[in-house]
Design an enzyme around this catalytic site. Structure first.
Site, PDB file in Angstrom:
ATOM      1  N   SER A  32       6.748 -39.550 -11.814  1.00 21.10           N
ATOM      2  CA  SER A  32       7.773 -39.861 -10.817  1.00 21.10           C
ATOM      3  C   SER A  32       7.741 -41.303 -10.329  1.00 21.10           C
ATOM      4  O   SER A  32       8.727 -41.786  -9.786  1.00 21.10           O
ATOM      5  CB  SER A  32       7.640 -38.918  -9.625  1.00 21.10           C
ATOM      6  N   ASP A 313       7.972 -41.119   0.935  1.00 22.30           N
ATOM      7  CA  ASP A 313       7.676 -39.731   1.288  1.00 22.30           C
ATOM      8  C   ASP A 313       6.155 -39.579   1.281  1.00 22.30           C
ATOM      9  O   ASP A 313       5.433 -40.569   1.414  1.00 22.30           O
ATOM     10  CB  ASP A 313       8.398 -38.746   0.360  1.00 22.30           C
ATOM     11  N   HIS A 316       5.267 -41.050  -2.765  1.00 20.86           N
ATOM     12  CA  HIS A 316       5.870 -42.144  -3.522  1.00 20.86           C
ATOM     13  C   HIS A 316       6.047 -43.414  -2.696  1.00 20.86           C
ATOM     14  O   HIS A 316       6.467 -43.350  -1.530  1.00 20.86           O
ATOM     15  CB  HIS A 316       7.230 -41.693  -4.071  1.00 20.86           C
TER      16      HIS A 316
END
Length: 356
Positions: A32, A313, A316
């Site tokens: 991610s 978040d 990340h």
């Protein structure tokens, strides 16, 4: 003042090389931290194609797990590409000649990593997707030999392994790995599998390959929350460092034993530590307490002064953190940032090896 000077210098350099990237093509593998849309249509909780993700990106939410550009985007800008490298999920036509992004949120080196979140494109499958791309490139260029010659000149980056801890080893109620292996054994097992995957990438034509080490996972908001602490979790960081030490040693092994191979290691552990000194270490968005726990709640406005935050978040980095990290990966501030050279020296062919 130095920060603004750097930004202006980078802008001018990009203008000078516009239309002439430092490498003809750029391929991205990972999780991610690098995903730019491959998970959007998958049956998974690991998606970021909704606000507030992308709040600062020109196209809005695209599947990038941050408020704006991710590390792959910033590196593409440093390399001189006019457009961002497209995700494999939507890459078409001759645009694949400039590269493809295969990264997938929640993906790992291990096939089972992130399984509890739903479907993800683990590294082995990303490599399978790359073989499809090679076939398409061969069709565009006329034959497989031409495709391999093209790929020999490209830059490949691989940033993976964080989920093998966050969404595997550190979840003993779901995954058996922490019951089967000590941290040292697990790092060894991961590197053995990773080594074979990287050799497969080499066999498919990759020669200039950048490997991103793992950051300080013990300091991310998710780990602090799980352990009810404001301090970094030492046991997690120690486990991560075992992986990083093995990965750096693997770079030497691959460069020694694979003809013409140029692997480099980016020390994201020390880089993330340095960034944490200057930015706030708590999330900018309101995070969910249900699946996917720790990601931004859809539609909730994020903090207003996002450049002051390290994390968007619970997992990340923000756009500013991504920018700082890639600045140091591309043009090392300290000799410890990259081994045996930084990305700039790798792509320009200047074989400046640090004295380490």
């Amino acid at each position: 003042m130095a920060c603004y000077t750097t930004i202006i210098t980078v802008f001018l350099v990009l203008k000078l090389v516009e239309g002439a990237p430092q490498v003809p093509c750029y391929f991205i593998f990972g999780d991610s931290l690098l995903d730019n849309g491959n998970n959007n249509d998958l049956n998974t909780a690991a998606r970021a194609n909704y606000l507030p993700y992308g709040v600062d990106f020109p196209d809005g939410p695209t599947g990038r797990f941050t408020n704006g550009r991710n590390m792959a985007d910033f590196l593409g800008e440093h390399l001189g590409f006019d457009n961002y490298i497209p995700p494999y999920a939507s890459a078409t036509g001759d645009e694949i000649l400039q590269g493809v992004n295969y990264a997938s949120g929640s993906a790992g080196i291990r096939n089972d990593t992130g399984n509890h979140l739903g479907y993800r494109i683990y590294l082995g499958r990303q490599l399978e997707n790359h073989k499809v791309t090679i076939s398409r490139i061969a069709d565009l260029l006329g034959n497989t030999t031409s495709a391999k010659n093209h790929l020999n000149k490209c830059l490949f980056i691989v940033g993976i392994g964080s989920n093998d801890y966050i969404n595997n080893f550190l979840m003993p109620d779901i995954y058996p790995t922490s019951h089967l292996y000590t941290p040292s054994q697990y790092a060894t097992v991961l590197i053995e599998q990773y080594s074979q995957q990287l050799k497969d990438l080499y066999e498919d034509g990759a020669r200039k390959i950048t490997l991103f080490g793992l950051p300080q996972i013990g300091c991310i908001p998710d780990e602090l929350k799980k352990h009810s602490t404001l301090l970094c979790v030492d046991s997690t960081n120690e486990a991560v460092q075992l992986f990083n030490q093995n990965l750096k040693a693997l770079v030497d092994d691959l460069n020694t034993n694979l003809p013409d191979a140029q692997f480099i290691y980016i020390n994201m552990y020390s880089i993330s530590s340095a960034i944490a000194i200057t930015l706030l270490n708590y999330p900018c968005c309101q995070v969910s307490k249900i699946m996917p726990e720790g990601q931004c709640i859809p539609g909730k406005a994020p903090c207003l002064i996002r450049p002051t935050h390290l994390f968007f978040d619970n997992f990340h980095p923000t756009e500013i953190a991504n920018s700082i990290a890639i600045n140091r990966a591309y043009n090392a501030l300290l000799s410890s940032d990259a081994y045996p050279m930084d990305i700039r020296h790798l792509v320009t062919g200047n074989k400046l090896y640090y004295d380490q």
